[in-house]
Scaffold this active site. Structure first.
Site, PDB file in Angstrom:
ATOM      1  N   HIS A 197       0.877  -1.175   0.000  1.00  0.00           N
ATOM      2  CA  HIS A 197       0.000   0.000   0.000  1.00  0.00           C
ATOM      3  C   HIS A 197       0.915   1.226   0.000  1.00  0.00           C
ATOM      4  O   HIS A 197       1.820   1.337   0.836  1.00  0.00           O
ATOM      5  CB  HIS A 197      -0.852   0.046   1.266  1.00  0.00           C
ATOM      6  CG  HIS A 197      -2.029  -0.884   1.260  1.00  0.00           C
ATOM      7  ND1 HIS A 197      -1.916  -2.231   1.040  1.00  0.00           N
ATOM      8  CD2 HIS A 197      -3.356  -0.650   1.456  1.00  0.00           C
ATOM      9  CE1 HIS A 197      -3.126  -2.788   1.104  1.00  0.00           C
ATOM     10  NE2 HIS A 197      -4.014  -1.849   1.365  1.00  0.00           N
ATOM     11  N   GLU A 200      -1.893   6.117  -0.631  1.00  0.00           N
ATOM     12  CA  GLU A 200      -3.335   6.136  -0.327  1.00  0.00           C
ATOM     13  C   GLU A 200      -3.628   7.502   0.310  1.00  0.00           C
ATOM     14  O   GLU A 200      -4.377   8.298  -0.226  1.00  0.00           O
ATOM     15  CB  GLU A 200      -3.691   4.987   0.625  1.00  0.00           C
ATOM     16  CG  GLU A 200      -5.158   4.954   1.050  1.00  0.00           C
ATOM     17  CD  GLU A 200      -5.494   3.819   2.032  1.00  0.00           C
ATOM     18  OE1 GLU A 200      -4.563   3.182   2.554  1.00  0.00           O
ATOM     19  OE2 GLU A 200      -6.700   3.589   2.278  1.00  0.00           O
ATOM     20  N   ASP A 279     -12.145  -3.190   1.444  1.00  0.00           N
ATOM     21  CA  ASP A 279     -12.792  -3.742   2.649  1.00  0.00           C
ATOM     22  C   ASP A 279     -14.310  -3.638   2.474  1.00  0.00           C
ATOM     23  O   ASP A 279     -14.964  -2.801   3.123  1.00  0.00           O
ATOM     24  CB  ASP A 279     -12.350  -2.950   3.884  1.00  0.00           C
ATOM     25  CG  ASP A 279     -10.845  -2.974   4.052  1.00  0.00           C
ATOM     26  OD1 ASP A 279     -10.313  -4.012   4.474  1.00  0.00           O
ATOM     27  OD2 ASP A 279     -10.192  -1.954   3.726  1.00  0.00           O
TER      28      ASP A 279
HETATM   29  N1  HPA Z   1      -5.072   0.830   3.829  1.00  0.00           N
HETATM   30  C1  HPA Z   1      -4.238   0.405   4.765  1.00  0.00           C
HETATM   31  N2  HPA Z   1      -4.494  -0.649   5.516  1.00  0.00           N
HETATM   32  C2  HPA Z   1      -5.626  -1.315   5.319  1.00  0.00           C
HETATM   33  C3  HPA Z   1      -6.523  -0.920   4.352  1.00  0.00           C
HETATM   34  C4  HPA Z   1      -6.219   0.201   3.560  1.00  0.00           C
HETATM   35  O1  HPA Z   1      -6.953   0.620   2.644  1.00  0.00           O
HETATM   36  N3  HPA Z   1      -7.546  -1.780   4.422  1.00  0.00           N
HETATM   37  C5  HPA Z   1      -7.262  -2.680   5.370  1.00  0.00           C
HETATM   38  N4  HPA Z   1      -6.089  -2.403   5.929  1.00  0.00           N
HETATM   39 ZN    ZN Z   2      -6.152  -1.979   1.285  1.00  0.00          ZN
END
Ligand code: HPA
Ligand code: ZN
Length: 330
Positions: A197, A200, A279
């Site tokens: 990730h 974001e 999620d």
């Molecule tokens: N970002 C970071 N951690 C996470 C996310 C997300 O979108 N969804 C579940 N854990």
């Molecule tokens: Zn995620």
């Protein structure tokens, strides 16, 4: 019905950004809390639903980790995964690459084996009974330290036959990819693929680090890249996949509303993006709803939708021959 929406529903697609703990529906959470005698601060399913009101990533994560406390036995992880796979069937998701967060469970005394075996058994059943293929990616929680990630990697190595790669999730700002450079290096040397990730909530610098230091094959989210021209050029030239999750981004305040999401702009820059749910139980939308609502909010053409769906296969860890087979059907 609108022809594009019909096309979205009936077309086979892949999902590449899905946290299995994020598929825990309020009704199942409530049921498991009762069965496993876990105290939760909610008296009803409706109370759980009304707690799902997030302002940013951290406000979501606090609720999400609390929810995961009700998952105790292998059958809980099996049932959780199986329910998600039935949603896949419904949305015509024919291939899914799912994340799980081992540390969320091992830190409260649940065995790594319990978690991964429950998930894996459901995926095997789905392959046979639903014709859905899948991979498992284990994520390190980036708010925890490097040592804890190394321990988790060692546990994952004992299940190398079931796990294709490692990822990085949880609280992004203040926990840059660099923190896990050595862990990812060991993961790669051990034969795992890597994703992370990045971008974001945090700036494009995190995406650069994920690419250069963690050697990732895909960036999860990556929506902050558009502020950085040099980065956009690299991502586009090398067609590095970005697993975009539009409704998640709106629910966590990355964009005020779907109409302001930059995914259409990303497509116009020839970035390798596709649509995912992240999620879905917490954000109220599985893949098809993400595609349909994005289409409506951004007036995406059928050509753009087709591109997004083709990209979901191109960016997957499927064999090249299998990718081609699916893309031919679109
Ligand atoms: N970002 C970071 N951690 C996470 C996310 C997300 O979108 N969804 C579940 N854990
Ligand atoms: Zn995620």
């Amino acid at each position: 019905m609108n022809e594009i929406i019909e096309f979205i529903k009936k077309t086979p697609k892949a999902e590449l950004h899905l946290h299995i703990e994020g598929t825990l529906e309020p009704s199942f959470l409530f049921k498991l809390a009762k069965k496993n005698k876990i105290q939760i601060p909610f008296k009803s399913i409706n109370e759980i639903k009304s707690a799902y009101n997030f302002t940013n990533l951290q406000s979501f994560l606090d609720i999400y980790y609390q929810g995961a406390n009700v998952l105790i036995n292998e059958e809980d992880f099996f049932d959780l995964t199986w329910s998600y796979l039935l949603k896949c069937k419904n949305d015509n998701v024919v291939h899914t690459e799912i994340f799980f967060d081992p540390q969320t469970h091992t830190d409260r005394g649940i065995k790594f084996d319990t978690v991964v075996n429950g998930i894996h058994k459901a995926l095997s059943k789905a392959k046979k009974e639903l014709g859905i293929s899948s991979e498992i990616i284990m994520c390190f929680l980036r708010h925890l330290d490097e040592d804890a990630a190394f321990k988790t990697l060692d546990q994952g190595l004992r299940h190398k036959d079931k796990i294709i790669g490692v990822g990085l999730d949880s609280s992004e700002i203040g926990h840059p990819p660099k923190k896990f450079e050595r862990v990812f290096q060991k993961a790669i040397e051990s034969g795992f693929l890597t994703v992370a990730h990045a971008g974001e909530e945090a700036p494009s610098k995190y995406i650069w680090e994920a690419l250069n230091l963690l050697k990732v094959k895909r960036i999860d989210h990556g929506v902050q890249c558009l502020n950085d021209e040099k980065l956009v050029k690299k991502l586009s030239d090398e067609q590095i996949p970005l697993t975009v999750c539009p409704i998640s981004n709106v629910k966590l305040g990355v964009f005020k509303k779907l109409e302001e999401h930059n995914l259409k702009k990303m497509l116009s820059k020839d970035l390798m993006i596709m649509i995912n749910s992240d999620d879905p139980a917490y954000f109220g939308a599985y893949v098809n709803k993400n595609l349909i609502e994005s289409q409506i909010a951004l007036n995406l053409s059928k050509k753009e939708i087709k591109k997004l769906i083709i990209n979901s296969f191109k960016s997957s860890f499927l064999l090249e021959s299998k990718k081609k087979e699916w893309i031919r059907k679109i």
